[in-house]
Scaffold this motif. Structure first.
Motif, mmCIF file in Angstrom:
data_model
loop_
_atom_site.group_PDB
_atom_site.id
_atom_site.type_symbol
_atom_site.label_atom_id
_atom_site.label_comp_id
_atom_site.label_asym_id
_atom_site.label_seq_id
_atom_site.Cartn_x
_atom_site.Cartn_y
_atom_site.Cartn_z
ATOM 1 N N ILE A 32 0.843 -1.190 0.000
ATOM 2 C CA ILE A 32 0.000 0.000 0.000
ATOM 3 C C ILE A 32 0.878 1.239 0.000
ATOM 4 C CG2 ILE A 32 -1.748 1.307 1.287
ATOM 5 C CD1 ILE A 32 -2.590 -1.385 2.556
ATOM 6 N N ARG A 33 0.618 2.148 -0.940
ATOM 7 C CA ARG A 33 1.226 3.479 -0.870
ATOM 8 C C ARG A 33 0.409 4.276 0.156
ATOM 9 N NH1 ARG A 33 0.439 5.228 -5.759
ATOM 10 N NH2 ARG A 33 -1.273 6.643 -5.315
ATOM 11 N N VAL A 34 1.040 4.600 1.253
ATOM 12 C CA VAL A 34 0.323 5.153 2.401
ATOM 13 C C VAL A 34 -0.050 6.615 2.152
ATOM 14 C CG1 VAL A 34 0.435 5.650 4.879
ATOM 15 C CG2 VAL A 34 1.517 3.564 3.966
ATOM 16 N N GLU A 35 -1.327 6.916 2.356
ATOM 17 C CA GLU A 35 -1.829 8.292 2.308
ATOM 18 C C GLU A 35 -1.989 8.867 3.711
ATOM 19 O OE1 GLU A 35 -2.311 10.201 -0.260
ATOM 20 O OE2 GLU A 35 -2.111 8.761 -1.914
ATOM 21 N N ALA A 36 -2.379 8.019 4.662
ATOM 22 C CA ALA A 36 -2.575 8.456 6.048
ATOM 23 C C ALA A 36 -2.389 7.263 6.967
ATOM 24 C CB ALA A 36 -3.963 9.064 6.230
ATOM 25 N N CYS A 37 -1.971 7.551 8.188
ATOM 26 C CA CYS A 37 -1.776 6.494 9.188
ATOM 27 C C CYS A 37 -2.277 6.995 10.537
ATOM 28 C CB CYS A 37 -0.303 6.093 9.283
ATOM 29 S SG CYS A 37 0.001 4.734 10.452
ATOM 30 N N GLY A 38 -3.187 6.265 11.140
ATOM 31 C CA GLY A 38 -3.670 6.614 12.458
ATOM 32 C C GLY A 38 -2.591 6.414 13.504
ATOM 33 N N VAL A 39 -2.647 7.227 14.550
ATOM 34 C CA VAL A 39 -1.723 7.108 15.682
ATOM 35 C C VAL A 39 -2.524 6.565 16.863
ATOM 36 C CG1 VAL A 39 -0.067 8.321 17.150
ATOM 37 C CG2 VAL A 39 -0.445 9.092 14.805
ATOM 38 N N ASN A 40 -2.083 5.433 17.405
ATOM 39 C CA ASN A 40 -2.844 4.743 18.440
ATOM 40 C C ASN A 40 -1.964 4.421 19.637
ATOM 41 O OD1 ASN A 40 -5.542 4.165 16.993
ATOM 42 N ND2 ASN A 40 -4.007 3.461 15.520
ATOM 43 N N PHE A 41 -2.606 4.191 20.772
ATOM 44 C CA PHE A 41 -1.858 3.917 22.000
ATOM 45 C C PHE A 41 -0.895 2.733 21.855
ATOM 46 C CE2 PHE A 41 -1.448 2.341 26.426
ATOM 47 C CZ PHE A 41 -0.818 3.453 26.949
ATOM 48 N N PRO A 42 -1.261 1.639 21.150
ATOM 49 C CA PRO A 42 -0.288 0.559 20.974
ATOM 50 C C PRO A 42 1.008 1.000 20.303
ATOM 51 C CG PRO A 42 -2.474 -0.240 20.463
ATOM 52 C CD PRO A 42 -2.604 1.240 20.657
ATOM 53 N N ASP A 43 0.955 2.064 19.483
ATOM 54 C CA ASP A 43 2.183 2.572 18.863
ATOM 55 C C ASP A 43 3.161 3.081 19.916
ATOM 56 O OD1 ASP A 43 1.139 2.122 16.277
ATOM 57 O OD2 ASP A 43 0.133 4.069 16.307
ATOM 58 N N THR A 44 2.640 3.688 20.984
ATOM 59 C CA THR A 44 3.523 4.180 22.051
ATOM 60 C C THR A 44 4.129 3.019 22.838
ATOM 61 O OG1 THR A 44 1.813 4.373 23.795
ATOM 62 C CG2 THR A 44 2.032 6.210 22.251
ATOM 63 N N LEU A 45 3.400 1.918 22.921
ATOM 64 C CA LEU A 45 3.909 0.754 23.650
ATOM 65 C C LEU A 45 4.933 -0.024 22.829
ATOM 66 C CD1 LEU A 45 0.556 -0.628 25.147
ATOM 67 C CD2 LEU A 45 2.253 0.819 26.287
ATOM 68 N N ILE A 46 4.687 -0.147 21.520
ATOM 69 C CA ILE A 46 5.533 -1.001 20.686
ATOM 70 C C ILE A 46 6.943 -0.434 20.558
ATOM 71 C CG2 ILE A 46 5.036 -0.026 18.396
ATOM 72 C CD1 ILE A 46 4.586 -2.921 17.436
ATOM 73 N N ILE A 47 7.075 0.916 20.584
ATOM 74 C CA ILE A 47 8.418 1.504 20.451
ATOM 75 C C ILE A 47 9.193 1.415 21.767
ATOM 76 C CG2 ILE A 47 7.710 3.069 18.613
ATOM 77 C CD1 ILE A 47 7.805 5.359 20.706
ATOM 78 N N GLU A 48 8.497 1.153 22.872
ATOM 79 C CA GLU A 48 9.164 1.029 24.167
ATOM 80 C C GLU A 48 9.312 -0.424 24.611
ATOM 81 O OE1 GLU A 48 6.843 3.656 26.726
ATOM 82 O OE2 GLU A 48 8.378 5.205 26.439
ATOM 83 N N GLY A 49 8.904 -1.361 23.751
ATOM 84 C CA GLY A 49 9.025 -2.780 24.084
ATOM 85 C C GLY A 49 8.028 -3.244 25.118
ATOM 86 N N LYS A 50 6.902 -2.530 25.249
ATOM 87 C CA LYS A 50 5.906 -2.855 26.268
ATOM 88 C C LYS A 50 4.676 -3.540 25.680
ATOM 89 C CE LYS A 50 7.216 1.078 29.190
ATOM 90 N NZ LYS A 50 6.756 2.356 29.793
ATOM 91 N N TYR A 51 4.670 -3.722 24.369
ATOM 92 C CA TYR A 51 3.508 -4.332 23.725
ATOM 93 C C TYR A 51 3.691 -5.836 23.662
ATOM 94 C CZ TYR A 51 -0.576 -4.297 20.619
ATOM 95 O OH TYR A 51 -1.826 -4.477 20.083
ATOM 96 N N GLN A 52 2.557 -6.587 23.548
ATOM 97 C CA GLN A 52 2.653 -8.059 23.524
ATOM 98 C C GLN A 52 3.337 -8.586 22.272
ATOM 99 O OE1 GLN A 52 -0.289 -6.324 24.036
ATOM 100 N NE2 GLN A 52 -1.974 -7.263 22.914
#
Length: 324
Positions: A32-52
């Motif tokens: 997919i050529r990305v036009e828009a991307c939602g920002v969600n709470f799991p994104d904050t967890l995944i970059i800190e290694g806190k997501y499942q």
């Protein structure tokens, strides 16, 4: 292609905007050529290694995108190059291009714009699954929405109203509660200045609430459960406030209550037919104007770390979206 990448777990300011090779579609996948991307709470967890789920380094955050298909992989017949779509990718969306599973990619309705499409799956998908499938919310019931000004919270407020419930919205500022009222909340509670349990007793004449929708957790969870009515349902949606609470299980016993987990991502994968049915209803409501996402701010790709920081620091009301 340009992409925001995470090279090690840490805060948003460690993310890097760089060039990467364009991805290729594998079996059952599309690019997919990305036009828009939602920002969600799991994104904050995944970059800190806190997501499942922990993707291998380097990776881009961003689990919810809209855009145009540029390549289809082997075995994909439902979608074709040039289709405008929206997709749940899990990660990889903070980039100009992303690989997505065809099974979690849906064609966009002709009247839907890319920003709306990129802010629909996580919020409305999670909240409708929670209220319909997990809480069995009924017309006339009373529902308390915690963190009601966040993305999933505002979605729950709107959906609760559409489903005939009386919605009480709880959030941390008067500014946020004003938006909740605009979205249909009947009453509001500022849980930084008011006692949550006492206020619920007043608003329900001591009867309690039938459903608690809680993406917040932490110290607010126990008083919310104590505020349930007989046969109430407490929905475990997330832990945005930080700590995962420990709950005295005698509270569920004494109230004949249910503590119910909500994991929409797993539901969408395990029960795709029912998930698609839910989305058809959501898209119908969006198309008729009965659901309308509250967009807090549009960010450029380079500003994606700022979007994550705003989300982590509770500044976002409704949905933040990366617009490419």
């Amino acid at each position: 292609m340009k992409a925001i990448i995470c090279q090690q777990f840490g805060p948003p300011d460690q993310l890097l905007l760089t060039d990467l090779p364009s991805p290729k579609a594998g079996k059952g996948q599309v690019v997919i050529r990305v036009e828009a991307c939602g920002v969600n709470f799991p994104d904050t967890l995944i970059i800190e290694g806190k997501y499942q789920f922990k993707p291998p380094f380097p990776f881009s955050p961003g689990g919810e995108v809209s855009g145009t298909i540029t390549e289809v992989g082997e075995g994909v017949s439902r979608l074709k190059v040039g289709d405008a779509v929206f997709s749940m990718t899990g990660h990889g969306g903070f980039a100009e291009e992303v690989v997505a599973d065809a099974a979690t990619t849906l064609p966009m309705p002709p009247t839907m714009d890319f920003v709306t499409a990129a802010s629909t799956m996580y919020t409305y998908g999670t909240s409708y699954h929670a209220l319909k499938d997990r809480a069995n919310l009924q017309p006339g019931e009373t529902m308390l929405v915690m963190g009601a000004a966040g993305g999933v919270g505002l979605a729950a407020v709107q959906l609760g109203v559409l489903m005939g419930a009386r919605v009480i919205a709880a959030a941390s500022s008067e500014e946020k509660l004003a938006v909740c009222r605009l979205m249909g909340a009947t009453e509001t509670i500022n849980y930084t200045t008011e006692n949550l349990r006492d206020r619920i007793k007043v608003l329900t004449a001591g009867a309690g609430v039938d459903v608690v929708y809680d993406p917040v957790g932490d110290r607010y969870a126990e008083p919310a459960i104590r505020s349930l009515a007989w046969r109430g349902r407490y929905l475990v949606v997330g832990f945005a406030a930080g700590d995962i609470p420990s709950i005295p299980l005698n509270l569920a016993l004494l109230k004949g209550a249910s503590i119910v987990g909500v994991f929409w991502g797993a539901f969408a994968q395990r029960e795709p037919a029912m998930s698609l049915q839910n989305f058809n209803q959501i898209l119908s409501w969006i198309g008729s104007g009965q659901l309308q996402q509250h967009i807090y701010k549009l960010y450029t790709l380079a500003e994606a770390p700022d979007a994550l920081r705003d989300l982590m620091e509770r500044r976002v009301v409704g949905k933040a979206v990366i617009k490419l």
